[in-house]
Design a protein around this motif. Structure first.
Motif, mmCIF file in Angstrom:
data_model
loop_
_atom_site.group_PDB
_atom_site.id
_atom_site.type_symbol
_atom_site.label_atom_id
_atom_site.label_comp_id
_atom_site.label_asym_id
_atom_site.label_seq_id
_atom_site.Cartn_x
_atom_site.Cartn_y
_atom_site.Cartn_z
ATOM 1 N N ASP A 1 4.016 -3.908 3.823
ATOM 2 C CA ASP A 1 2.680 -4.188 3.294
ATOM 3 C C ASP A 1 2.378 -5.687 3.313
ATOM 4 O O ASP A 1 1.246 -6.105 3.583
ATOM 5 C CB ASP A 1 2.554 -3.651 1.866
ATOM 6 N N VAL B 1 -6.449 5.039 6.795
ATOM 7 C CA VAL B 1 -5.043 5.088 6.400
ATOM 8 C C VAL B 1 -4.388 3.727 6.581
ATOM 9 O O VAL B 1 -3.401 3.402 5.903
ATOM 10 C CB VAL B 1 -4.308 6.171 7.226
ATOM 11 N N LEU C 1 -3.982 1.602 3.374
ATOM 12 C CA LEU C 1 -3.230 2.146 2.245
ATOM 13 C C LEU C 1 -1.829 1.554 2.170
ATOM 14 O O LEU C 1 -1.257 1.150 3.189
ATOM 15 C CB LEU C 1 -3.135 3.667 2.365
ATOM 16 N N SER D 1 2.259 1.346 1.970
ATOM 17 C CA SER D 1 3.244 2.094 2.757
ATOM 18 C C SER D 1 4.279 2.799 1.895
ATOM 19 O O SER D 1 5.035 3.626 2.399
ATOM 20 C CB SER D 1 3.958 1.147 3.728
ATOM 21 N N ARG E 1 0.894 4.770 -2.589
ATOM 22 C CA ARG E 1 -0.131 5.439 -1.786
ATOM 23 C C ARG E 1 -0.743 6.610 -2.541
ATOM 24 O O ARG E 1 -1.970 6.777 -2.548
ATOM 25 C CB ARG E 1 0.439 5.924 -0.455
ATOM 26 N N TYR F 1 -3.453 11.383 5.754
ATOM 27 C CA TYR F 1 -3.115 10.147 5.049
ATOM 28 C C TYR F 1 -1.646 10.092 4.636
ATOM 29 O O TYR F 1 -1.226 9.149 3.964
ATOM 30 C CB TYR F 1 -4.017 9.995 3.819
ATOM 31 N N LEU G 1 3.904 8.213 6.617
ATOM 32 C CA LEU G 1 4.915 7.886 5.609
ATOM 33 C C LEU G 1 6.281 8.348 6.099
ATOM 34 O O LEU G 1 6.469 9.518 6.430
ATOM 35 C CB LEU G 1 4.591 8.568 4.276
#
Length: 446
Positions: free
Chosen positions: A207, A405, A408, A410, A415, A434, A438
């Motif tokens: 991020d 997405v 958002l 990680s 999330r 979304y 991940l």
């Protein structure tokens, strides 16, 4: 210290007396077996006052000890020998037997010792120097190998874990040797391990990468400065917060491979030694010019020659590196050649974001304008926008808006917090796009 004067403690121990027979080897063979032994479970290294570095490796049934001095290295592998004292006395201890244990005169301190527990897959990387610790002073450190990241957790011991050297350990002769007595059964403790570090595989923490690169996107202003070769503008560029590969390695908690994948996921490009993301408006200008030339020159979207594309865009005053970058952002290689294919979904999603920006539109109005933007020969379907836009019902109208997405967090917990703060209830068909990206080790999306 005072602790070294404590009386010897007798300790009864029940041990597994099964041991593998270890063949005697030459010193060079011992060194090789020490570093390639796949059964090694734990190791630690500590420097003692006599300029000796000691590395202790604990496998399933053997203890390996390496002593590194200033001018030579000696490898000692605990084997079946006739020595009765030190660590060998504990290893040879029979069921129901006991051995006297005392504190060595060099006992303590213990803060300079850390025990690391690692599985077989990590042993080779550790002993061949292929691991790094990454993190800033205010962050919890992570251990990285080439393609994975591990969180480091310290686990304290509820019981005392004694470190006992062999009786022939250079620099740590038993008190009996110093005094001339012959107490071969004596065992002395030189350290107590307060606990050990455990490694748990985790997802890379990327991020911060997006946050850093988006602070100063590469835009048209810098391109004009490059074309004009204005020194003052270049000096202004150096005042920006820009990041080289080395800067990112030292800042982002991710392995090298994960970091490269992270740069690719945000469509970053290395310009003048710095990793940058290209401003979306400027990227839109390059894409529109590329599509315009496809029409003028009757180029197929499925077979674009990179050299021809770059040559034409350079003639339109776009840097060659950014011309090639445009192909990589919106296209894919054709069979590992110099040909590129523009991907309809990537192109259509780009124009959808350009239309919506930060506003909500009636679905019908959006679809009408979107189809006008999509180049002839490509078909835009609303399903392409999964993970990029959402719809909501307001009375009898359906409105559409951007919710990407890419914006958002990680980490799963963060999330889900953002997702359910945005919308308290989700249908699976809306939520699933979304969650696709991940990746949590040992955890499936289900």
């Amino acid at each position: 210290g005072k602790e070294s004067k404590q009386k010897p403690t007798r300790l009864k121990m029940a041990v597994d007396t099964r041991r593998e027979t270890v063949q005697r080897k030459s010193p060079s063979e011992k060194v090789q077996s020490l570093f390639l032994n796949p059964a090694i479970r734990q190791f630690y290294q500590v420097r003692f006052p006599n300029s000796c570095f000691v590395t202790i490796l604990i496998s399933e049934r053997n203890i390996h000890i390496r002593f590194d001095f200033c001018n030579f290295t000696e490898i000692l592998v605990m084997e079946e020998t006739g020595i009765n004292g030190g660590a060998q006395a504990v290893i040879n201890l029979g069921i129901g037997s006991s051995v006297p244990i005392s504190y060595h005169s060099c006992f303590g301190p213990h803060e300079d010792l850390l025990l690391l527990e690692a599985d077989n897959n990590l042993v080779s990387d550790i002993f061949n120097g292929r691991v790094t610790l990454r993190g800033l002073p205010d962050e919890d450190a992570v251990l990285c190998i080439k393609s994975k990241t591990y969180a480091i957790k310290f686990v304290g011991n509820s019981n005392s874990m004694f470190l006992i050297p062999p009786s022939i350990c250079p620099g740590f002769l038993e008190d009996s040797h110093v005094s001339g007595s012959n107490d071969n059964g004596k065992v002395s403790v030189i350290k107590i391990a307060p606990g050990n570090m455990e490694l748990v595989e985790v997802s890379p923490r990327l991020d911060k990468l997006k946050q850093l690169l988006l602070e100063n996107p590469f835009g048209a202003g810098e391109v004009e400065a490059m074309m004009d070769d204005d020194d003052s503008d270049h000096n202004g560029k150096r005042d920006l917060a820009l990041y080289t590969w080395r800067d990112l390695v030292n800042t982002i908690q991710a392995s090298d491979e994960e970091l490269r994948n992270g740069l690719q996921s945000v469509s970053a490009i290395e310009i003048d030694g710095y990793w940058r993301v290209v401003d979306e408006n400027y990227l839109d200008m390059i894409l529109r010019m590329l599509l315009h030339n496809c029409v003028l020159k009757d180029w197929s979207f499925d077979e674009l020659d990179e050299e021809d594309v770059v040559s034409v865009l350079v003639a339109d005053e776009f840097p060659s590196k950014l011309a090639s970058h445009c192909l990589s952002v919106f296209g894919s290689k054709v069979n590992e050649t110099d040909k590129w294919k523009l991907e309809p979904r990537l192109v259509c999603v780009h124009f959808a974001r350009q239309i919506l920006r930060e506003e909500k539109m009636r679905l019908e109005s959006f679809m009408e304008e979107w189809k006008k933007k999509i180049p002839e020969g490509m078909e835009g379907r609303f399903e392409m926008l999964e993970g990029e836009v959402l719809t909501e019902k307001i009375g009898i109208e359906t409105r559409v808006y951007t919710f990407s997405v890419r914006s958002l967090p990680s980490t799963p917990a963060e999330r889900f917090s953002v997702l359910f703060k945005h919308r308290p209830k989700w249908e699976w068909k809306d939520l699933e796009p979304y969650l696709r990206d991940l990746h949590v080790p040992r955890v499936s999306m289900e």
